[in-house]
Design a protein around this motif. Structure first.
Motif, PDB file in Angstrom:
ATOM      1  N   PRO A 113      82.257  43.026 -27.942  1.00 57.32           N
ATOM      2  CA  PRO A 113      83.361  42.567 -28.798  1.00 57.32           C
ATOM      3  C   PRO A 113      82.919  42.073 -30.165  1.00 57.32           C
ATOM      4  CG  PRO A 113      82.900  40.961 -27.076  1.00 57.32           C
ATOM      5  CD  PRO A 113      82.087  42.187 -26.752  1.00 57.32           C
ATOM      6  N   ARG A 114      81.620  41.899 -30.382  1.00 56.89           N
ATOM      7  CA  ARG A 114      81.133  41.527 -31.710  1.00 56.89           C
ATOM      8  C   ARG A 114      81.122  42.724 -32.647  1.00 56.89           C
ATOM      9  NH1 ARG A 114      75.358  39.424 -30.272  1.00 56.89           N
ATOM     10  NH2 ARG A 114      75.519  41.391 -29.126  1.00 56.89           N
ATOM     11  N   TYR A 115      81.073  43.934 -32.075  1.00 59.74           N
ATOM     12  CA  TYR A 115      80.955  45.144 -32.880  1.00 59.74           C
ATOM     13  C   TYR A 115      82.147  46.084 -32.716  1.00 59.74           C
ATOM     14  CZ  TYR A 115      76.139  43.437 -32.656  1.00 59.74           C
ATOM     15  OH  TYR A 115      75.024  42.647 -32.717  1.00 59.74           O
ATOM     16  N   ASN A 116      82.694  46.154 -31.448  1.00 60.01           N
ATOM     17  CA  ASN A 116      83.825  47.039 -31.204  1.00 60.01           C
ATOM     18  C   ASN A 116      83.430  48.463 -31.606  1.00 60.01           C
ATOM     19  OD1 ASN A 116      86.692  48.022 -31.242  1.00 60.01           O
ATOM     20  ND2 ASN A 116      87.077  45.850 -30.910  1.00 60.01           N
ATOM     21  N   ASP A 117      84.298  49.183 -32.333  1.00 56.66           N
ATOM     22  CA  ASP A 117      83.933  50.516 -32.813  1.00 56.66           C
ATOM     23  C   ASP A 117      83.750  50.526 -34.325  1.00 56.66           C
ATOM     24  OD1 ASP A 117      86.487  50.187 -33.687  1.00 56.66           O
ATOM     25  OD2 ASP A 117      87.263  52.093 -32.935  1.00 56.66           O
ATOM     26  N   ARG A 118      83.521  49.339 -34.903  1.00 57.68           N
ATOM     27  CA  ARG A 118      83.491  49.207 -36.365  1.00 57.68           C
ATOM     28  C   ARG A 118      82.213  49.757 -37.009  1.00 57.68           C
ATOM     29  NH1 ARG A 118      87.860  47.175 -34.180  1.00 57.68           N
ATOM     30  NH2 ARG A 118      89.133  45.756 -35.421  1.00 57.68           N
ATOM     31  N   PHE A 119      81.228  50.105 -36.195  1.00 53.23           N
ATOM     32  CA  PHE A 119      79.974  50.613 -36.758  1.00 53.23           C
ATOM     33  C   PHE A 119      79.855  52.133 -36.607  1.00 53.23           C
ATOM     34  CE2 PHE A 119      79.138  46.175 -36.589  1.00 53.23           C
ATOM     35  CZ  PHE A 119      78.189  45.923 -37.568  1.00 53.23           C
ATOM     36  N   PHE A 120      80.991  52.796 -36.324  1.00 55.48           N
ATOM     37  CA  PHE A 120      81.016  54.254 -36.210  1.00 55.48           C
ATOM     38  C   PHE A 120      81.900  54.842 -37.303  1.00 55.48           C
ATOM     39  CE2 PHE A 120      80.908  53.033 -31.501  1.00 55.48           C
ATOM     40  CZ  PHE A 120      79.514  52.972 -31.487  1.00 55.48           C
ATOM     41  N   ASP A 121      81.584  56.060 -37.730  1.00 54.91           N
ATOM     42  CA  ASP A 121      82.493  56.759 -38.634  1.00 54.91           C
ATOM     43  C   ASP A 121      83.673  57.290 -37.821  1.00 54.91           C
ATOM     44  OD1 ASP A 121      81.736  59.214 -37.382  1.00 54.91           O
ATOM     45  OD2 ASP A 121      80.014  59.360 -38.726  1.00 54.91           O
ATOM     46  N   GLN A 122      84.672  57.852 -38.507  1.00 52.73           N
ATOM     47  CA  GLN A 122      85.913  58.217 -37.837  1.00 52.73           C
ATOM     48  C   GLN A 122      85.692  59.243 -36.733  1.00 52.73           C
ATOM     49  OE1 GLN A 122      88.596  56.413 -38.592  1.00 52.73           O
ATOM     50  NE2 GLN A 122      89.586  57.374 -36.831  1.00 52.73           N
ATOM     51  N   ALA A 123      84.861  60.248 -37.003  1.00 54.70           N
ATOM     52  CA  ALA A 123      84.608  61.275 -35.993  1.00 54.70           C
ATOM     53  C   ALA A 123      83.898  60.691 -34.776  1.00 54.70           C
ATOM     54  CB  ALA A 123      83.782  62.411 -36.600  1.00 54.70           C
ATOM     55  N   THR A 124      82.933  59.820 -35.034  1.00 54.15           N
ATOM     56  CA  THR A 124      82.185  59.209 -33.933  1.00 54.15           C
ATOM     57  C   THR A 124      83.071  58.264 -33.135  1.00 54.15           C
ATOM     58  OG1 THR A 124      80.166  59.340 -35.269  1.00 54.15           O
ATOM     59  CG2 THR A 124      80.106  57.927 -33.335  1.00 54.15           C
ATOM     60  N   LYS A 125      83.989  57.562 -33.810  1.00 51.86           N
ATOM     61  CA  LYS A 125      84.918  56.667 -33.107  1.00 51.86           C
ATOM     62  C   LYS A 125      85.718  57.427 -32.069  1.00 51.86           C
ATOM     63  CE  LYS A 125      85.674  53.252 -36.771  1.00 51.86           C
ATOM     64  NZ  LYS A 125      86.660  52.655 -37.697  1.00 51.86           N
ATOM     65  N   GLN A 126      86.249  58.574 -32.481  1.00 48.85           N
ATOM     66  CA  GLN A 126      87.054  59.371 -31.560  1.00 48.85           C
ATOM     67  C   GLN A 126      86.219  59.863 -30.393  1.00 48.85           C
ATOM     68  OE1 GLN A 126      90.285  59.755 -31.751  1.00 48.85           O
ATOM     69  NE2 GLN A 126      90.435  61.082 -29.946  1.00 48.85           N
ATOM     70  N   ARG A 127      85.010  60.313 -30.684  1.00 46.58           N
ATOM     71  CA  ARG A 127      84.137  60.838 -29.624  1.00 46.58           C
ATOM     72  C   ARG A 127      83.730  59.748 -28.642  1.00 46.58           C
ATOM     73  NH1 ARG A 127      78.511  61.622 -29.590  1.00 46.58           N
ATOM     74  NH2 ARG A 127      78.411  61.047 -31.799  1.00 46.58           N
ATOM     75  N   VAL A 128      83.369  58.565 -29.166  1.00 47.71           N
ATOM     76  CA  VAL A 128      82.935  57.472 -28.295  1.00 47.71           C
ATOM     77  C   VAL A 128      84.110  56.923 -27.491  1.00 47.71           C
ATOM     78  CG1 VAL A 128      81.905  55.174 -28.243  1.00 47.71           C
ATOM     79  CG2 VAL A 128      81.035  56.887 -29.831  1.00 47.71           C
ATOM     80  N   THR A 129      85.288  56.861 -28.097  1.00 48.25           N
ATOM     81  CA  THR A 129      86.469  56.390 -27.375  1.00 48.25           C
ATOM     82  C   THR A 129      86.794  57.309 -26.201  1.00 48.25           C
ATOM     83  OG1 THR A 129      87.375  55.419 -29.400  1.00 48.25           O
ATOM     84  CG2 THR A 129      88.901  55.765 -27.586  1.00 48.25           C
ATOM     85  N   GLU A 130      86.724  58.610 -26.423  1.00 54.75           N
ATOM     86  CA  GLU A 130      86.954  59.565 -25.339  1.00 54.75           C
ATOM     87  C   GLU A 130      85.879  59.435 -24.261  1.00 54.75           C
ATOM     88  OE1 GLU A 130      87.082  63.330 -27.256  1.00 54.75           O
ATOM     89  OE2 GLU A 130      89.059  63.006 -28.173  1.00 54.75           O
ATOM     90  N   MET A 131      84.643  59.205 -24.693  1.00 58.08           N
ATOM     91  CA  MET A 131      83.539  59.007 -23.749  1.00 58.08           C
ATOM     92  C   MET A 131      83.785  57.763 -22.892  1.00 58.08           C
ATOM     93  SD  MET A 131      79.519  58.379 -24.689  1.00 58.08           S
ATOM     94  CE  MET A 131      79.643  59.598 -26.006  1.00 58.08           C
ATOM     95  N   LEU A 132      84.270  56.691 -23.538  1.00 58.19           N
ATOM     96  CA  LEU A 132      84.568  55.453 -22.818  1.00 58.19           C
ATOM     97  C   LEU A 132      85.697  55.656 -21.820  1.00 58.19           C
ATOM     98  CD1 LEU A 132      84.248  52.399 -22.399  1.00 58.19           C
ATOM     99  CD2 LEU A 132      85.779  52.050 -24.353  1.00 58.19           C
ATOM    100  N   LEU A 133      86.743  56.381 -22.229  1.00 60.47           N
ATOM    101  CA  LEU A 133      87.873  56.639 -21.327  1.00 60.47           C
ATOM    102  C   LEU A 133      87.436  57.416 -20.096  1.00 60.47           C
ATOM    103  CD1 LEU A 133      90.684  57.458 -23.909  1.00 60.47           C
ATOM    104  CD2 LEU A 133      90.715  55.608 -22.226  1.00 60.47           C
TER     105      LEU A 133
END
Length: 388
Positions: free
Chosen positions: A208-228
């Motif tokens: 929660p200190r970082y969340n997805d704020r250290f990823f670019d937009q494409a990486t955010k989507q990819r990591v979010t799908e990976m997490l799901l």
């Protein structure tokens, strides 16, 4: 150095035999990057060689040390010993050069009256000062990741903050611009592998200190799908008792990003990256309970870096049950082997020649108490009662 390599090889072998995924030691990777980018530079290495000669002169002469102490007193400086470095640990070289800088006036006065084996030119003093400034964030980061609370989630944000800092032009770059550029390339090359391991991404987004704020937009989507995907797999394994335990839902603990006191340049980089990504909308287009948890969590502002991510998940376990379970799994891995090596050192204080028949169970209990209560000693009544 040989002992460290053998111990590292043993730990890697143990992890492989257990069939577990392993991560590289971030502290060791930093050591290699600093050596490639800074310590191997001819101008810097020449300064290091001169510094070692000066420190050796005072370490091996009580008379020279006494004279230096008298000069320190006359100049109103505190009496401090010059620090000797260890070539296998770059931060010890950093401390040596810092101690020489702190005693620059005293060393100059000493050199005017007595003989020194070597001395720095005015240009070299300036070079040392700028090199110490350049390496200060690396030293700070090394201390942070060597803590027992550091986890694998710290790796990607720290590397991103370092790269951004090294890309900035500062007034202290004079004489070390080429070194700084080389150091940046060394950091990119040495840490390139972290972007190929899903564990780093999942740990970062679950912190929660970082969340997805250290990823670019494409990486955010990819990591979010990976997490799901991971959450859906874990949800299938949940049993009915866990659902009953989460029926009573306490109020959500509100958190917000706070500025850390005494911010340094490295901390400024963390804050700048968080602020740039603060306004990003987070949509996973999921209507499942897990997807809704992810949406709600990613919409939360990051907590301060001084707060504990594990405490956050403990407080919000009922609000984000699936995420809390995943956080318990992915935030458990340390990012360095420092704490493991400390445990080996602590074991040598428990089992020695005079206590070589101590049973393994007793030694393990003593180590557990020492780890959980660092202020206790092995001779404390608490330890003896617990084990015997």
């Amino acid at each position: 150095m040989l002992c460290c390599e053998i111990m590292a090889a043993i730990m890697v072998k143990a992890i492989e035999d257990c069939g577990l995924n392993s991560l590289g030691c971030m502290a060791h990777t930093l050591q290699l990057a600093v050596h490639d980018g800074v310590l191997s530079q001819r101008s810097i290495s020449d300064c290091m060689a001169i510094g070692r000669k000066i420190v050796w002169h005072f370490k091996h002469s009580h008379l020279a040390m006494s004279r230096l102490g008298e000069i320190q007193t006359e100049l109103g400086l505190s009496k401090k010993m010059l620090q000797q470095d260890t070539p296998t640990r770059w931060n010890s070289t950093f401390y040596m050069m810092s101690s020489l800088l702190a005693q620059k006036r005293a060393l100059s006065a000493y050199g005017a009256e007595f003989e020194l084996p070597a001395s720095f030119s005015a240009y070299q003093w300036g070079l040392i000062e700028n090199a110490v400034t350049l390496l200060a964030p690396f030293e700070e980061l090394t201390r942070e990741i060597s803590s027992h609370t550091a986890t694998d989630s710290d790796v990607i944000p720290s590397v991103e903050a370092l790269k951004r800092l090294l890309n900035k032009s500062l007034s202290t770059d004079r004489g070390v611009k080429t070194t700084k550029a080389t150091l940046l390339e060394a950091v990119k090359q040495r840490f390139n592998g972290i972007y190929t391991k899903p564990l780093y991404f999942l740990a970062t987004i679950l912190d929660p200190r970082y969340n997805d704020r250290f990823f670019d937009q494409a990486t955010k989507q990819r990591v979010t799908e990976m997490l799901l995907r991971q959450l859906n797999k874990m949800t299938e394994l949940e049993n009915s008792t866990e659902k009953e335990r989460n029926e009573t839902e306490p109020p959500l603990k509100k958190t917000c990003t706070k500025s850390d006191g005494g911010a340094t340049s490295l901390l400024d980089m963390y804050g700048a990256i968080l602020e740039e990504n603060m306004a990003t909308e987070h949509q996973t287009h999921q209507t499942s309970p897990v997807g809704q948890q992810v949406n709600a969590y990613l919409s939360e502002p990051p907590i301060s870096r001084s707060e504990s991510p594990l405490q956050f998940w403990k407080s919000n376990m009922s609000h984000f049950p699936a995420l809390a379970q995943a956080a318990r799994k992915y935030l458990s891995a340390p990012c360095t082997s420092v704490d493991s090596e400390r445990l080996f050192s602590a074991a040598s204080n428990v089992i020695d020649e005079k206590r070589n028949r101590l049973m393994c169970e007793k030694a393990e209990m003593l180590l557990f108490i020492k780890k959980k209560h660092p202020t206790l000693t092995f001779t404390d009544e608490v330890a003896r009662q617990s084990c015997f």
